[in-house]
Design a protein around this motif. Structure first.
Motif, short mmCIF file in Angstrom:
data_model
loop_
_atom_site.label_atom_id
_atom_site.label_comp_id
_atom_site.label_asym_id
_atom_site.label_seq_id
_atom_site.Cartn_x
_atom_site.Cartn_y
_atom_site.Cartn_z
N LEU B 192 0.77 -0.91 -0.15
CA LEU B 192 -0.15 -0.16 0.13
C LEU B 192 0.62 1.07 0.16
N LEU B 193 0.62 2.03 -0.94
CA LEU B 193 0.73 3.63 -0.84
C LEU B 193 0.11 4.68 0.10
N VAL B 194 -0.27 5.32 0.42
CA VAL B 194 -0.20 6.55 1.47
C VAL B 194 -0.16 7.69 1.42
N ALA B 195 -0.55 8.66 0.60
CA ALA B 195 0.17 10.41 0.29
C ALA B 195 -1.40 10.78 0.73
N GLN B 196 -0.88 12.36 1.21
CA GLN B 196 -1.47 13.50 1.69
C GLN B 196 -1.84 13.76 0.89
N TYR B 211 -4.41 11.81 -7.57
CA TYR B 211 -4.89 10.66 -8.42
C TYR B 211 -4.79 10.07 -9.10
N LEU B 212 -4.69 10.98 -10.46
CA LEU B 212 -4.05 10.51 -12.05
C LEU B 212 -3.24 10.02 -11.71
N GLU B 213 -2.02 10.55 -11.29
CA GLU B 213 -0.74 10.33 -11.67
C GLU B 213 -0.24 9.12 -11.53
N MET B 214 -1.36 9.05 -10.36
CA MET B 214 -1.06 7.49 -9.16
C MET B 214 -1.59 6.51 -10.17
N LYS B 215 -3.30 6.84 -10.79
CA LYS B 215 -3.54 5.68 -11.10
C LYS B 215 -2.56 5.87 -12.73
N LYS B 216 -1.76 5.97 -13.24
CA LYS B 216 -0.83 5.24 -14.36
C LYS B 216 -0.77 4.42 -14.11
N TYR B 222 -7.40 4.57 -4.40
CA TYR B 222 -8.88 4.83 -2.91
C TYR B 222 -8.11 5.96 -2.23
N LEU B 223 -10.05 6.66 -2.27
CA LEU B 223 -9.75 8.39 -1.18
C LEU B 223 -10.78 8.12 -0.06
N ILE B 240 -5.04 6.43 -1.13
CA ILE B 240 -4.08 5.23 -1.16
C ILE B 240 -4.12 4.39 -2.22
N GLY B 241 -2.79 4.35 -2.90
CA GLY B 241 -2.61 3.23 -3.93
C GLY B 241 -2.62 1.71 -3.58
N GLY B 242 -3.45 0.26 -3.82
CA GLY B 242 -2.68 -0.69 -3.61
C GLY B 242 -2.54 -1.72 -5.11
N LYS B 243 -1.69 -2.29 -4.63
CA LYS B 243 -0.86 -3.40 -5.25
C LYS B 243 -1.43 -4.84 -4.84
N ASN B 244 -2.53 -5.45 -5.95
CA ASN B 244 -3.12 -6.16 -5.14
C ASN B 244 -3.39 -5.92 -3.76
N LEU B 245 -4.01 -5.05 -3.09
CA LEU B 245 -5.10 -5.05 -1.89
C LEU B 245 -5.58 -4.47 -1.60
N ASN B 246 -6.43 -3.95 -1.25
CA ASN B 246 -7.87 -3.33 -0.68
C ASN B 246 -7.79 -2.53 0.47
#
Lengths: 285, 285
Positions: B192-196, B211-216, B222-223, B240-246
C-alpha cells in the motif's frame, strides 16, 4: 441594492474566530454593511469563497461551502423521521435550510421563525441560490422571536431545526435547557430536534453546554459531524435530540442533486473521531 | 535551543493558505526561525494550537491537532495490510507518523527518509511528543533524497507513506507518476502507498493530479478523508494506491490510546461527501 465598494486590491475581511485565531478572506466588493435592530450585517464578495454573509463578525454563509452546513442541518432529520410533514426552522433567515427542506414531497408545511427580517431581506437581495425556497408555497416566514413563538405551539412539529448564530446576546437562550424543554413540548409524540453546536476544537465548551442542556429534556441525544470549511477549524458538530426517535437510521432516499449529504454520509456522520467519542462518553457518564 | 522571542502581545503568525485566504495565530514565543539547506523553518508557541512547526510558510504540525493527520496517515494502511512488517516513510522528518507506526508489534523495521535533517533535529529539540519514535529500536532514520533512495530498494516494503510538504520545489516530484511508479516497484507483491493529497476545497487541482498520476501505475486507487483543523479548509484527503490490496477493510485492532483513528473511522473515512464522490467518479471515467 446598496453597493458600497468596487473591486479593490488588498481589501480583506477578517473574522476573529477566537481571541487567538483569525481567518482572512480577500474581498473584491462590499455589497451591504449596516446595523440591523439586532446585529451588524455585512455582505461581501470574496475571491476564495464567492459571496459571504457575516453577522456580528462571524461568517454565516459563503456561496461556495454553504451546502455542507445546510444539507447536514436539513437532511439527517428529514431522512430519519418516519413522516416529517410539519417542520419548524428557528433562525436560518437566509433560507438555506428551508431550500433543502422543501425538496421533500412528504412535507406539508415548513415555518421559518427568524428574529431579524433584515437577514431574510439580505438573503433575498444578494443570495438568490440560498433564499430561493423562501417563496415556496409550503413555506411560512415569520420575522419574530422564536422563543415566544414556540411556547404557543405545543405538540405541532415533527422536526425542529435550530440554525442559531453563536450563543451570545439574543441567541444565548437557544443553547439553554429551558428552550430545549419548550422545543420538546412543541414536538409531536415522535420528533427530532437538530441544533448546530459549533466545533469541538474551537468551542468545545459550547458543544458541551448544548449537549448537556439538551439531555436534561431529551433522554436520547446524538452527535454527528461534517466538514464546513469557513466555520472555525472546518469541523462542525450537529446535536440531535430524539423524542421517541433515533435519527441514526436513514428511512428514505434523499432528494437528487445534493452536494454533501447522501445515505452513506448519514451512516458515516455519527461515527466520531476517537477524541470526540470519548468526550461524548464523558458527557453521558 | 535558540530562543528569539519572549511573550509578546499581538504578535501573530500568518499563513497565506492560498492567494486569497490567510490564517492568523497569536503567538507568545518564537523558538526557531532559520533557513535550512532546503527550506525556511519556524517553530513558535501559539495560544490556540500550542507549539507549531512551519516550513516555507505552511503549518506542518501543531501540538493540538497533529494527531488527526498522523493517525490517518499511519493507521489506515497499518490496519488494512495483512502483514505490514517493513514500512517506509518518505518525508515526515518530524516523526509523527513514525510514532504511530512503531506501535505495532507486527512491525519489523520502519525507515524514514527525509531530505532535511534540520527538520528532524527541530522536532527532537522542540516536539518531544511528536519525535519520540525517532529513537525506537525498529526505526532507521536517513537524511537523504527519497527519490534516490527508492530506486535502489525494489520489492522491499509492505507500506510506503508519503508525508510530503506541498508539491513545490524539491517536493514537486513526489506528486508525479514517475515517482509513483518507483514506489510501486519498491513495494512487495502486496503493498500500500499512502499519500497526503491536500484539501478538495483549497487545492482540488493537487488532489486530482496525485490521483490521476497514481492511477497510471496503481490500478486501484482509493480516497479517504478526515478533519485536520490547521490545514487549509480543515478537510484533508489521503490517497491510497493498492498493489494487489484493498485498504478499505480493517484487518486488525488498532493500538490503544489513539485520539482520531478507530476501527469505525476506518470504515467511514472512505465515505465521501457527495461532491467529492462525484469528483472521484469523474477521475475514474
Amino acid at each position: 441594492m446598496e453597493v458600497i465598494g468596487r473591486r479593490i486590491t488588498d481589501l480583506w475581511f477578517t473574522e476573529c474566530q477566537t481571541e487567538n485565531m483569525k481567518l482572512d478572506l480577500r474581498i473584491s466588493n462590499i455589497l451591504l454593511n449596516k446595523d440591523t435592530e439586532y446585529q451588524h450585517i455585512v455582505v461581501a464578495d470574496t475571491e476564495e469563497y464567492g459571496r459571504i454573509m457575516v453577522l456580528d463578525g462571524a461568517i454565516q454563509i459563503t456561496e461556495r461551502d454553504e451546502f455542507c452546513y445546510h444539507e447536514m442541518m436539513a437532511h439527517v432529520a428529514m431522512c430519519s423521521h418516519p413522516e416529517p410533514s410539519r417542520v419548524l426552522i428557528v433562525g436560518g433567515g437566509d433560507g438555506g435550510i428551508l431550500r433543502e427542506v422543501v425538496k421533500y414531497d412528504i412535507l406539508d408545511t415548513v415555518t421559518l421563525v427568524d428574529i431579524d427580517k433584515e437577514v431574510i431581506q439580505a438573503s433575498r437581495d444578494f443570495f438568490p441560490g440560498v433564499s430561493c425556497g423562501l417563496d415556496h408555497p409550503k413555506a411560512e416566514i415569520l420575522p419574530m422571536d422564536a422563543m415566544e413563538f414556540i411556547i404557543n405551539h405545543e405538540n405541532q412539529f415533527d422536526v425542529i431545526i435550530v440554525d442559531s448564530t453563536d450563543p451570545v446576546d439574543f441567541a444565548a437562550g437557544l443553547f439553554q435547557s429551558s428552550f430545549y424543554s419548550d422545543v420538546f413540548k412543541s414536538l409531536k409524540n415522535q420528533g427530532l430536534l437538530v441544533a448546530q453546536t459549533e466545533s469541538p476544537f474551537a468551542e468545545s465548551r459550547l458543544m458541551k453546554q448544548a449537549y448537556l442542556e439538551m439531555k436534561k429534556t431529551f433522554k436520547d441525544v446524538y452527535l454527528c459531524w461534517g466538514a464546513m470549511p469557513t466555520y472555525p477549524t472546518g469541523m462542525w458538530t450537529y446535536t440531535i435530540g430524539g423524542k421517541n426517535l433515533n435519527p441514526k437510521t436513514s428511512l428514505r432516499t434523499p432528494p437528487t442533486g445534493l452536494k454533501y449529504y447522501s445515505e452513506a454520509i448519514h451512516k458515516h456522520c455519527f461515527t466520531l473521531p476517537a477524541f470526540l467519542q470519548e468526550i461524548i462518553e464523558q458527557y453521558n457518564a
